[in-house]
Design a protein around this motif. Structure first.
Motif, PDB file in Angstrom:
ATOM      1  N   ALA A   1      31.470  31.690  62.337  1.00 25.94           N
ATOM      2  CA  ALA A   1      32.715  30.977  62.011  1.00 25.94           C
ATOM      3  C   ALA A   1      32.563  30.181  60.708  1.00 25.94           C
ATOM      4  CB  ALA A   1      33.109  30.043  63.158  1.00 25.94           C
ATOM      5  N   VAL A   2      31.401  29.610  60.465  1.00 22.27           N
ATOM      6  CA  VAL A   2      31.148  28.864  59.237  1.00 22.27           C
ATOM      7  C   VAL A   2      31.111  29.820  58.046  1.00 22.27           C
ATOM      8  CG1 VAL A   2      29.466  27.434  58.002  1.00 22.27           C
ATOM      9  CG2 VAL A   2      29.957  26.993  60.416  1.00 22.27           C
ATOM     10  N   LEU A   3      30.446  30.951  58.210  1.00 21.56           N
ATOM     11  CA  LEU A   3      30.411  31.952  57.142  1.00 21.56           C
ATOM     12  C   LEU A   3      31.817  32.439  56.801  1.00 21.56           C
ATOM     13  CD1 LEU A   3      27.326  34.036  58.333  1.00 21.56           C
ATOM     14  CD2 LEU A   3      27.410  32.391  56.460  1.00 21.56           C
ATOM     15  N   ASP A   4      32.618  32.744  57.835  1.00 22.37           N
ATOM     16  CA  ASP A   4      33.990  33.225  57.616  1.00 22.37           C
ATOM     17  C   ASP A   4      34.838  32.174  56.906  1.00 22.37           C
ATOM     18  OD1 ASP A   4      33.236  35.566  58.914  1.00 22.37           O
ATOM     19  OD2 ASP A   4      34.150  34.988  60.831  1.00 22.37           O
ATOM     20  N   ALA A   5      34.719  30.907  57.320  1.00 21.84           N
ATOM     21  CA  ALA A   5      35.491  29.830  56.692  1.00 21.84           C
ATOM     22  C   ALA A   5      35.054  29.640  55.240  1.00 21.84           C
ATOM     23  CB  ALA A   5      35.312  28.535  57.481  1.00 21.84           C
ATOM     24  N   SER A   6      33.767  29.801  54.964  1.00 22.84           N
ATOM     25  CA  SER A   6      33.263  29.671  53.596  1.00 22.84           C
ATOM     26  C   SER A   6      33.833  30.757  52.697  1.00 22.84           C
ATOM     27  CB  SER A   6      31.735  29.744  53.578  1.00 22.84           C
ATOM     28  OG  SER A   6      31.184  28.707  54.335  1.00 22.84           O
ATOM     29  N   VAL A   7      33.830  31.991  53.172  1.00 22.12           N
ATOM     30  CA  VAL A   7      34.375  33.114  52.404  1.00 22.12           C
ATOM     31  C   VAL A   7      35.862  32.899  52.149  1.00 22.12           C
ATOM     32  CG1 VAL A   7      34.891  35.580  52.479  1.00 22.12           C
ATOM     33  CG2 VAL A   7      32.620  34.773  53.146  1.00 22.12           C
TER      34      VAL A   7
ATOM     35  N   GLU B   1      16.106  22.874  54.602  1.00 22.33           N
ATOM     36  CA  GLU B   1      16.957  23.992  54.986  1.00 22.33           C
ATOM     37  C   GLU B   1      16.685  24.348  56.437  1.00 22.33           C
ATOM     38  OE1 GLU B   1      17.199  27.349  52.376  1.00 22.33           O
ATOM     39  OE2 GLU B   1      16.554  26.159  50.673  1.00 22.33           O
ATOM     40  N   PRO B   2      17.730  24.692  57.179  1.00 21.45           N
ATOM     41  CA  PRO B   2      17.519  25.074  58.578  1.00 21.45           C
ATOM     42  C   PRO B   2      16.763  26.394  58.672  1.00 21.45           C
ATOM     43  CG  PRO B   2      19.808  25.424  57.947  1.00 21.45           C
ATOM     44  CD  PRO B   2      19.137  24.750  56.791  1.00 21.45           C
ATOM     45  N   ASP B   3      16.118  26.605  59.804  1.00 17.20           N
ATOM     46  CA  ASP B   3      15.394  27.850  60.010  1.00 17.20           C
ATOM     47  C   ASP B   3      16.216  28.833  60.844  1.00 17.20           C
ATOM     48  OD1 ASP B   3      15.269  26.490  62.382  1.00 17.20           O
ATOM     49  OD2 ASP B   3      13.099  26.648  62.627  1.00 17.20           O
ATOM     50  N   PHE B   4      17.546  28.675  60.779  1.00 19.43           N
ATOM     51  CA  PHE B   4      18.461  29.561  61.499  1.00 19.43           C
ATOM     52  C   PHE B   4      19.698  29.769  60.634  1.00 19.43           C
ATOM     53  CE2 PHE B   4      19.014  25.165  62.741  1.00 19.43           C
ATOM     54  CZ  PHE B   4      20.368  24.957  62.537  1.00 19.43           C
ATOM     55  N   PRO B   5      20.372  30.906  60.803  1.00 23.78           N
ATOM     56  CA  PRO B   5      21.566  31.164  59.982  1.00 23.78           C
ATOM     57  C   PRO B   5      22.761  30.336  60.470  1.00 23.78           C
ATOM     58  CG  PRO B   5      21.235  32.955  61.537  1.00 23.78           C
ATOM     59  CD  PRO B   5      20.053  32.020  61.680  1.00 23.78           C
TER      60      PRO B   5
END
Length: 90
Positions: free
Chosen positions: A72-78, A64-68
């Motif tokens: 834009a990725v979060l918005d596209a996922s939602v 897992e990455p150590d950064f969020p």
């Protein structure tokens, strides 16, 4: 690095294995012997060996990455979840 228990194989064609740390016997499906290591695990093992040999490696294969993720990725996922666009393939 994945560590698995050590087992000793009984004589063929038996698929029974006996644990070296316990006295219980485990019976596995014969198909288990035909299962190959996944490429992801194979590459991860290679990366770990290279690191142990002192080679600097940037691995993108496991973990897992150590950064969020970017916003834009979060918005596209939602948006995908809300529109029920949740399949792996089209």
């Amino acid at each position: 690095f994945v560590q698995t228990p050590t087992f000793q194989r009984h004589a063929a064609p038996s698929t029974s294995l006996k644990s070296t740390t316990e006295e219980s016997e485990i019976t596995l499906n014969p198909l288990v012997s035909s299962v190959k290591m996944s490429k992801t695990v194979e590459i991860f093992s290679l990366v770990k060996q290279m690191e142990a040999d002192g080679i600097s490696v940037t691995s993108l294969c496991v973990g897992e990455p150590d950064f969020p993720p970017p916003q834009a990725v979060l918005d596209a996922s939602v948006a995908a979840i809300q529109s029920c666009d949740t399949r792996y393939t089209a």
